[in-house]
Design a protein around this motif. Structure first.
Motif, PDB file in Angstrom:
ATOM      1  N   ALA A 112       0.029  -1.724  -8.694  1.00 26.87           N
ATOM      2  CA  ALA A 112       0.448  -2.207 -10.017  1.00 26.87           C
ATOM      3  C   ALA A 112      -0.506  -3.194 -10.677  1.00 26.87           C
ATOM      4  N   LEU A 116      -1.402  -3.913 -14.778  1.00 24.42           N
ATOM      5  CA  LEU A 116      -1.023  -5.176 -15.413  1.00 24.42           C
ATOM      6  C   LEU A 116      -2.243  -5.885 -15.998  1.00 24.42           C
ATOM      7  N   ASP A 244       8.257  -2.297  -8.715  1.00 16.59           N
ATOM      8  CA  ASP A 244       7.416  -1.267  -9.325  1.00 16.59           C
ATOM      9  C   ASP A 244       6.930  -1.742 -10.688  1.00 16.59           C
ATOM     10  N   TYR A 245       5.937  -1.056 -11.205  1.00 15.30           N
ATOM     11  CA  TYR A 245       5.304  -1.489 -12.447  1.00 15.30           C
ATOM     12  C   TYR A 245       6.288  -1.554 -13.603  1.00 15.30           C
ATOM     13  N   GLN A 249       7.004  -4.675 -15.940  1.00 15.63           N
ATOM     14  CA  GLN A 249       6.691  -4.509 -17.361  1.00 15.63           C
ATOM     15  C   GLN A 249       7.886  -4.890 -18.241  1.00 15.63           C
TER      16      GLN A 249
END
Length: 264
Positions: A112, A116, A244-245, A249
């Protein structure tokens, strides 16, 4: 033999095979495994565990009961020892507490972090801070190595050097973090990164830096209730465990929206 007995024997055999496969899978994932058994002697394993126990005992000494503690927000304030990655004036601050020997921490950094970086750090929406929360002696040694490498770098290269090395240590985690000869493995990585074996030894033996890392780790455990790695704080809001991303997010975007609202 009756047909029903044959069926029972087959069923029992099948269950045993499934159980054995589960044990192998679990051992493989936890690194206490058949995979590593031929590489590590009993004496080496005991030696490594003892050194890890000593570190854990030292950093958890006098830790208060987390159930009766309030979060100490002062611990989240950026200090002179933090190495900030990104624009210092970015509206969102993401702090990751991680152990360099933690597989879930490696998964976050490998899966990830680069996204980011592209989406939020390079665009000056967020700054990132890695804070060491070593869970054992290999993680502590790796932390000291990364800190020394950053401090030995030019001021304008310090952040880039540090985070490139952190990324490399997570990428190569399986080659050093679970090996009784982790010092030798880390020495080889240091040499590839431009640090001499003499400087590496001096670094990991530096009691002042060791104390700095362990004191910060204890402050985080006591003041922030951190019980596992990775633990993230995004503008003060906690997110524990591997994330998780998309989950990260969503929280970052919510914090960005909040900062925009406070401006208007």
């Amino acid at each position: 033999m009756k047909k029903s007995q044959k069926i029972s024997f087959i069923a029992v055999g099948f269950c045993i095979l499934i159980g054995f496969a589960a044990v192998i899978t679990n051992n493989y994932k936890t690194k206490t495994s058949f995979k590593y058994k031929n590489k590590i002697t009993k004496e080496e394993t005991i030696k490594v565990n003892k050194t890890q126990d000593a570190v854990v005992k030292a950093i958890n000494k006098n830790t208060r009961d987390p159930k009766i503690m309030a979060i100490d927000r002062h611990v989240l304030e950026i200090s002179k020892n933090d190495i900030v990655y990104g624009d210092p004036s970015a509206p969102v601050t993401m702090i990751e507490y991680s152990s360099l020997s933690c597989p879930h921490c490696a998964a976050f950094n490998n899966d990830a972090f680069d996204i980011l970086n592209e989406e939020y750090i390079k665009t000056k929406k967020m700054k990132f801070i890695h804070r060491d929360f070593p869970l054992n002696n290999p993680a502590l040694a790796a932390s000291l190595f990364a800190i020394c490498q950053a401090e030995d770098s030019a001021k304008d290269q310090k952040s880039e050097k540090y985070y490139n090395l952190i990324k490399a240590l997570f990428k190569t985690q399986e080659s050093w973090a679970f090996d009784p000869k982790y010092i030798e493995k880390l020495t080889s990585i240091a040499r590839l990164d431009g640090m001499t074996p003499e400087r590496f030894k001096e670094c990991i033996d530096d009691k002042k830096i060791q104390q700095r890392v362990l004191t910060a780790r204890m402050a985080a455990a006591k003041g922030l209730n951190i019980k596992s790695t990775p633990t993230f704080f995004i503008n003060g809001e906690v997110m524990e465990g591997y994330a998780d991303y998309l989950s990260i997010q969503t929280l970052i975007d919510a914090k960005l929206a909040q900062t925009q609202q406070t401006k208007h």
